[in-house]
Design a protein around this motif. Sequence first.
Motif, PDB file in Angstrom:
ATOM      1  N   ARG A 112      -2.134  32.897  30.111  1.00  8.74           N
ATOM      2  CA  ARG A 112      -2.853  32.254  31.210  1.00  8.74           C
ATOM      3  C   ARG A 112      -2.741  33.148  32.450  1.00  8.74           C
ATOM      4  N   GLU A 113      -3.895  33.420  33.037  1.00 13.28           N
ATOM      5  CA  GLU A 113      -3.925  34.254  34.238  1.00 13.28           C
ATOM      6  C   GLU A 113      -4.598  33.482  35.374  1.00 13.28           C
ATOM      7  N   ARG A 114      -4.249  33.851  36.568  1.00 11.08           N
ATOM      8  CA  ARG A 114      -5.016  33.338  37.695  1.00 11.08           C
ATOM      9  C   ARG A 114      -5.488  34.533  38.525  1.00 11.08           C
ATOM     10  N   CYS A 115      -6.622  34.357  39.145  1.00  6.26           N
ATOM     11  CA  CYS A 115      -7.161  35.422  39.980  1.00  6.26           C
ATOM     12  C   CYS A 115      -7.832  34.801  41.191  1.00  6.26           C
ATOM     13  N   TRP A 116      -7.973  35.619  42.220  1.00  4.69           N
ATOM     14  CA  TRP A 116      -8.610  35.125  43.432  1.00  4.69           C
ATOM     15  C   TRP A 116      -9.993  34.570  43.108  1.00  4.69           C
TER      16      TRP A 116
END
Lengths: 145, 342
Positions: B263-267
Motif C-alpha cells: 500500500r502506497e500513498r502519494c500526494w
Amino acid sequence: MSSDARRRILIVDDDDDFATAIKTFLELHGYEVHRAADSRAGVIMAQAVHPHLVLMDVIMEERTAGFFAVQNLRHTPGLEQVPVFVVSSVYAAAPDFRIKPEKAWLAHDDFFSKPVDLTALLKAIAGRIGGDGVGALAPNPGKTK
Amino acid sequence: MKTLKLPKWKLDLFAAVLQRFGDVHAPVARGDEFVFQRLEHWSDARLDYTRTIVPPKKYFLPPKEQLFTYDAHGYHPSVTGLEKRLVLFGVHACDIYGLNMLDEVFAEGSYPDPYYKARRRNVAVIGIDCVPDEYCFCRSMRADFVEKGFDLFFYDLGDYYFVLVGTAVGDDMVLATESLFEAVTAEDIELYKRHSEDKVALFKTDLELRHLPEIFELEYQNKMWDELGERCLACGACTVVCPTCYCYDVADTVGLGECKGERERCWDSCLYSSHARVAGGENFRETQADRVKFRMYHKQRGFVVEHGRPSCIGCGRCEVTCPVDIHILDVMNQMREVAHVV
C-alpha cells in the motif's frame, strides 16, 4: 587499475608539500598512495581507486570542505564504510573552535591535528587497514604491533 | 527561551559540526529558484533565498511512500528511512508555521500518523529570518514569527546571528560547539527588537483577514467561483507548492495470483477531477469551479472552524507558481469587494 595486493590510501589535501611528504612516507611503508588536491576531486578519485582508507584535510577550497567531503563519501555507493582519518590544522586556524568529544563527532574515524605525529598516524593506519606499519622511518616499531 | 549569538564568520564551522546531528539540508540555487537539498559544500547554501519551489513538507510527507506490505501472514509496516536523521538549515518562519499546522493534522489529532511523527522527531529544524519580497504576506497571516516548531532560529543582526534555542536538541547543537556561541548582551536584545520592528516596514503586501470566514459563508454561490473555474487549468501546482496542502491518495498494488501486495500513498490535489470521485462514478465536486472553490474554502474557512485560523501562511508560493495567475490575494480582496466589506 590499482593492485589489490597493497593497501590503498587516498590523501585529500591541497597542501602540496604536506601531501608529498605523507605520500612518500606511506609509500616507504608499503602502501599504495593516491592524492587529490581538493575535496571535489577527492570524492571523484575515491570512486576511481576505491581506497582502503582516506586521509582528509579540512581547510581546502572552503574552510569546512573536508567535513562536507566526509559526508559526501558516506553518500557514495561503495564508499559508505571507507575509514576516514581527518588530518587538519583547523584548530590552529580557528583557535576557539573545539569539538567535544574530539573523536565522537561527524562520520570520520579519527582526527589528527597538524603538524601530525607520523608514528601515531602510521600506527593508526596499520591498526585500521593492516600493512606493516613499521619501517625505516618509524622510530619505535615495537609499539605498532 | 534561551538566546545566544553566533558571529557570522563562525557559521560554516557550526554547519559542519551540525552533521553530527544528521545530513545537513539547506536551500541551494537551482537556476533562478531555490530548493532544499543535502549540502555537498557549505558554499552551496543560500541563506538569502526568497522561497524554495517546494516547501519543507516534502521531508515529512514525501510525494510518494510505501506505508506497508501485506501477505498471508499479516501486514508489515514500512519503516525504511523513518529513523534517518536530518538537519534542515535555513527554514523561514512561515514554513515552520506551516509545519506546526501539519503537526495539528498529522501528529496531534485523534489518529496521529506514525510516519509523519517519526520524521518530525528525526528531522531537526533550524530557522532563519528573511526579507519579504512583493509576494510575501506572511505577516498578514500572522506567520512571520514562530515561537515553536524549531530547534534553533537565527536572526541576522549584521555581524552576528541572534539565536533562539527552541528545544533540547537545539541546546545539544549549541553544546556540541559551545565555544562558537556567545552570551547576548542588553544591546543585542535591543538590536533584535529594532530589527523586528524594522522588518514590519519591509512588507509590501497586506491582506485584511477580518470577517473573511463570514464573507466566505455568504458568498458561496457567487459567480466569481465560476469565473475562477473557467481559468483554472487543474494543474495542481498550487497544491504541490503549498506548505499546508496535505491531501493524499492511497493505492494498493497486488500481484496477479499472489497473496501479497503493498500500500502506497502519494500526494493528491483537490483540484484534480478524480479527487472527489467515488465508487460508482459519483463526483462530489463535478466542475472545476467546485474544486477551486473547495480549495479556497478549506484554506480560509474550513480550517478556521477546525483549528482556529486559516491554513494559508502567506508564503507566496501559489502566487508565483500559478500558470494562469490565479492569485489568492486577489481572490480574497475580490471577496471583500463583492460582499461590500472592504
